[in-house]
Design an enzyme around this catalytic site. Structure first.
Site, PDB file in Angstrom:
ATOM      1  N   GLU A  22       8.985  -4.513  13.347  1.00  0.00           N
ATOM      2  CA  GLU A  22       8.820  -3.377  12.429  1.00  0.00           C
ATOM      3  C   GLU A  22       7.602  -2.570  12.896  1.00  0.00           C
ATOM      4  OE1 GLU A  22       7.492  -4.174   8.345  1.00  0.00           O
ATOM      5  OE2 GLU A  22       8.696  -2.482   7.662  1.00  0.00           O
TER       6      GLU A  22
ATOM      7  N   CYS B  17       9.685   1.645   3.457  1.00  0.00           N
ATOM      8  CA  CYS B  17      10.521   0.507   3.824  1.00  0.00           C
ATOM      9  C   CYS B  17      11.937   0.965   4.114  1.00  0.00           C
ATOM     10  CB  CYS B  17      10.513  -0.542   2.734  1.00  0.00           C
ATOM     11  SG  CYS B  17      11.244   0.067   1.230  1.00  0.00           S
TER      12      CYS B  17
ATOM     13  N   PHE C 262       0.801  -1.233   0.000  1.00  0.00           N
ATOM     14  CA  PHE C 262       0.000   0.000   0.000  1.00  0.00           C
ATOM     15  C   PHE C 262       0.829   1.276   0.000  1.00  0.00           C
ATOM     16  CE2 PHE C 262       0.810  -0.134   4.599  1.00  0.00           C
ATOM     17  CZ  PHE C 262       1.000   1.211   4.862  1.00  0.00           C
TER      18      PHE C 262
HETATM   19  P1  NAD Z   1       1.371  -6.680   2.971  1.00  0.00           P
HETATM   20  O1  NAD Z   1       2.397  -7.750   3.038  1.00  0.00           O
HETATM   21  O2  NAD Z   1       0.262  -6.706   3.957  1.00  0.00           O
HETATM   22  O3  NAD Z   1       0.649  -6.673   1.527  1.00  0.00           O
HETATM   23  C1  NAD Z   1       1.397  -6.653   0.331  1.00  0.00           C
HETATM   24  C2  NAD Z   1       0.594  -7.334  -0.774  1.00  0.00           C
HETATM   25  O4  NAD Z   1       0.387  -8.711  -0.434  1.00  0.00           O
HETATM   26  C3  NAD Z   1      -0.783  -6.727  -1.005  1.00  0.00           C
HETATM   27  O5  NAD Z   1      -1.006  -6.648  -2.393  1.00  0.00           O
HETATM   28  C4  NAD Z   1      -1.734  -7.712  -0.339  1.00  0.00           C
HETATM   29  O6  NAD Z   1      -2.975  -7.804  -0.994  1.00  0.00           O
HETATM   30  C5  NAD Z   1      -0.999  -9.034  -0.431  1.00  0.00           C
HETATM   31  N1  NAD Z   1      -1.229  -9.901   0.739  1.00  0.00           N
HETATM   32  C6  NAD Z   1      -1.453  -9.499   2.026  1.00  0.00           C
HETATM   33  N2  NAD Z   1      -1.582 -10.567   2.825  1.00  0.00           N
HETATM   34  C7  NAD Z   1      -1.438 -11.666   2.047  1.00  0.00           C
HETATM   35  C8  NAD Z   1      -1.454 -13.071   2.311  1.00  0.00           C
HETATM   36  N3  NAD Z   1      -1.665 -13.551   3.535  1.00  0.00           N
HETATM   37  N4  NAD Z   1      -1.259 -13.903   1.271  1.00  0.00           N
HETATM   38  C9  NAD Z   1      -1.049 -13.437   0.030  1.00  0.00           C
HETATM   39  N5  NAD Z   1      -1.015 -12.113  -0.271  1.00  0.00           N
HETATM   40  C10 NAD Z   1      -1.200 -11.235   0.717  1.00  0.00           C
HETATM   41  O7  NAD Z   1       2.167  -5.277   3.020  1.00  0.00           O
HETATM   42  P2  NAD Z   1       1.567  -3.810   3.129  1.00  0.00           P
HETATM   43  O8  NAD Z   1       1.028  -3.614   4.500  1.00  0.00           O
HETATM   44  O9  NAD Z   1       0.718  -3.514   1.961  1.00  0.00           O
HETATM   45  O10 NAD Z   1       2.919  -2.956   2.958  1.00  0.00           O
HETATM   46  C11 NAD Z   1       3.769  -2.605   4.023  1.00  0.00           C
HETATM   47  C12 NAD Z   1       4.941  -3.543   4.134  1.00  0.00           C
HETATM   48  O11 NAD Z   1       5.684  -3.555   2.915  1.00  0.00           O
HETATM   49  C13 NAD Z   1       5.945  -3.125   5.205  1.00  0.00           C
HETATM   50  O12 NAD Z   1       6.361  -4.269   5.895  1.00  0.00           O
HETATM   51  C14 NAD Z   1       7.098  -2.526   4.408  1.00  0.00           C
HETATM   52  O13 NAD Z   1       8.359  -2.567   5.056  1.00  0.00           O
HETATM   53  C15 NAD Z   1       7.082  -3.371   3.183  1.00  0.00           C
HETATM   54  N6  NAD Z   1       7.724  -2.736   2.049  1.00  0.00           N
HETATM   55  C16 NAD Z   1       8.946  -3.206   1.671  1.00  0.00           C
HETATM   56  C17 NAD Z   1       9.620  -2.602   0.619  1.00  0.00           C
HETATM   57  C18 NAD Z   1      10.986  -3.087   0.212  1.00  0.00           C
HETATM   58  O14 NAD Z   1      11.479  -2.648  -0.813  1.00  0.00           O
HETATM   59  N7  NAD Z   1      11.605  -3.984   0.953  1.00  0.00           N
HETATM   60  C19 NAD Z   1       9.022  -1.534  -0.070  1.00  0.00           C
HETATM   61  C20 NAD Z   1       7.761  -1.097   0.337  1.00  0.00           C
HETATM   62  C21 NAD Z   1       7.118  -1.715   1.403  1.00  0.00           C
END
Ligand code: NAD
Length: 490
Positions: free
Chosen positions: A383, A283, A151
């Site tokens: 985190e 992130c 998101f």
């Molecule tokens: P999230 O893991 O909840 O969701 C990411 C995606 O996965 C979404 O499209 C969601 O629909 C899907 N998803 C969620 N739960 C799932 C499941 N159980 N099974 C399959 N798919 C699933 O992450 P978020 O809350 O959207 O984003 C924030 C996180 O992303 C933070 O931990 C942040 O550090 C990380 N992030 C990392 C980077 C990087 O480059 N390392 C960059 C941006 C964000």
């Protein structure tokens, strides 16, 4: 209320699912749209994968110079529509307009770098590996590829992958975060204006069910994921078990070290920008700030800089920081602050229960500083993903490096100093994929891979730049003999 459509095979189509989730403005709780959700979205995935596979079979043979032409137009369209896209990002994600604008810039830069694919995709040739025998390597696209986005950067993150995937001859399915799908809707409106064969790019909404549809479909050849560590680990394990190529970027807890010779004012300004920018939901946000031999001055300066940040609605002028994404997220972050306190931390600046006049329903938390959190507690490992700085004091740079290297994440680590030798030691020894020296957000530009180590990344090749070209192509080695005796005489 509008139910968002998918974009499949060059057309906007209704989802097979009647179940929906709300898309909500985090500053007001206004419901902006409804997005398809639930198990029936798997049928949408099947349709998109089949369309993408048909498109790929033709697209892979289009000359690469022709494949990059739509990207030039895409850059222009993104620039022309920058204001509208920024507004959408702020509406659904909460960050300030300036932050949204910066995000689009990073997306555009990836389009620019992917325009270099005709050079980047070239490979190797060696004449006479044996007498009369030549050997060469060619790079061919994988087929149907998929991108699953988080998101916190509704526009940028898909661009770490999408321009490279299509320039190298693949088809792609994008699954935006169900929390912020409106930005990608607008971007697909622009993508639909490009001269791309139908089916080369597709967008399917949804949550876990559509992700599982991608992970299990035999025609999906690769998964590019960005999100939290538990989901990244699941995506990597399931995707690779199903024979797919996977790159999965996860969460972080980024440390920043300040040595006594750092410029106090510049350092505290840069570090507070890093901790509190995008309300701490980056992130690469600094999360743990470690002073070495501080006489109290840097602590005071960090406190003043954090306190001075204005919190409010991202669309309004003069705002430095917007809300966090959801009420659940706000309450999770505030509970983590409570936990830090229960584990012995001192609350230097308390941003819990922040109310903004006119936006009383918003998910606002003000800048918060927790000092001396327990090194043996839970919070030091968790985190937070919110506007909270954990401030620690240590005696030497070696102690700080040893502490950093004991952590489970490895997304970013930064050092602030005037000393070249300490900077050199730090970048050599620290176990993180992105390192900053006198930089608060060490975000790789599009020409470089967006790295990440340990529990912040699962896979081998990262997004952006040459890594993306390698990820989206498979190498084929050809060994070739043309005997002289067969030559026709002319
Ligand atoms: P999230 O893991 O909840 O969701 C990411 C995606 O996965 C979404 O499209 C969601 O629909 C899907 N998803 C969620 N739960 C799932 C499941 N159980 N099974 C399959 N798919 C699933 O992450 P978020 O809350 O959207 O984003 C924030 C996180 O992303 C933070 O931990 C942040 O550090 C990380 N992030 C990392 C980077 C990087 O480059 N390392 C960059 C941006 C964000």
């Amino acid at each position: 209320m509008k139910i968002l459509q998918n974009y499949i095979n060059g057309q906007w189509v209704d989802s097979n699912s009647t179940e929906t989730a709300n898309v909500v403005n985090p500053a007001t709780q206004e419901v902006l749209a409804r997005v398809p959700y639930g198990s029936e979205t798997r049928k949408d995935i099947d349709l998109a994968v089949n369309a993408a596979q048909q498109a790929y079979l033709e697209w892979k043979n289009v000359p690469v110079l022709k494949r990059i032409q739509p990207l030039f137009k895409l850059k222009q369209l993104l620039e022309e529509n920058r204001d509208e896209i920024s507004r959408l990002i702020t509406l659904e994600c909460g960050k300030t307009l300036a932050e949204s604008n910066g995000e689009i810039q990073r997306a555009i830069e990836n389009v620019e770098v992917a325009c270099g694919t005709p050079m980047l995709m070239q490979s190797e040739f060696l004449e006479n590996v044996a007498t009369g025998i030549d050997e060469f390597m060619i790079r061919q696209p994988l087929g149907v590829t998929a991108c699953i986005a988080p998101f916190n950067f509704p526009a940028m993150i898909s661009f770490w992958f999408l321009p490279y995937a299509i320039a190298t001859g693949n088809a792609m399915i994008v699954k935006p975060s169900e929390k912020v799908p409106l930005t990608m809707m607008k971007i697909f409106e622009l993508l639909s204006q490009l001269d791309l064969p139908k089916g080369v790019i597709n967008m399917v909404h949804g949550g876990k069910a559509s992700v599982d549809g991608l992970l299990e479909h035999p025609l999906v050849k690769s998964i590019s994921f960005v999100g939290s560590t538990p989901v990244a680990r699941y995506i990597y394990a399931t995707g690779t078990a199903n024979g797919k190529r996977v790159q999965a970027q996860g969460g972080a807890k980024n440390p920043v070290v300040i040595l006594p010779d750092a410029d106090i004012e510049m350092t505290s300004q840069i570090i507070t920008d890093s901790v509190y920018g995008c309300a701490g939901q980056r992130c690469l946000a600094a999360s743990v700030v470690i002073t070495v031999e501080d006489n109290g001055k840097i602590k005071e300066s960090l406190y003043e800089a954090a306190k001075a940040r204005s919190v409010g609605y991202g669309l309004n002028a003069g705002i430095d920081m917007g809300p966090v994404i959801s009420p659940e997220s706000k309450s999770r972050i505030e509970h983590l602050v409570d936990k830090g306190v229960a584990e012995g931390a001192n609350v230097l600046l308390d941003g819990r229960n922040k109310k903004i006049s006119g936006f009383e329903q918003g998910n606002f938390i003000s800048p918060t500083i927790l000092e001396n959190i327990s090194l043996s507690g839970e919070l030091i490992k968790t985190e937070i993903f919110g506007p909270v700085m954990s401030l620690l004091h240590m005696k030497t740079v070696d102690e700080a490096i040893a502490f950093i290297n004991s952590g489970v994440y490895g997304n970013m680590a930064c050092l602030f100093t005037n000393s070249g030798s300490n900077a050199r030691k730090f970048r050599n020894e620290v176990m993180a994929g992105n390192v900053g020296i006198n930089i608060g957000i060490a975000a790789p530009m599009a020409q470089f891979p967006f790295s990440g180590w340990k529990d912040s990344f699962f896979g081998d090749l990262h997004g952006q730049g040459k890594h993306a070209i390698e990820f989206f192509t498979q190498t084929k080695i050809v060994v070739e003999r043309w005997p002289k005796e067969w030559a026709r005489k002319f």
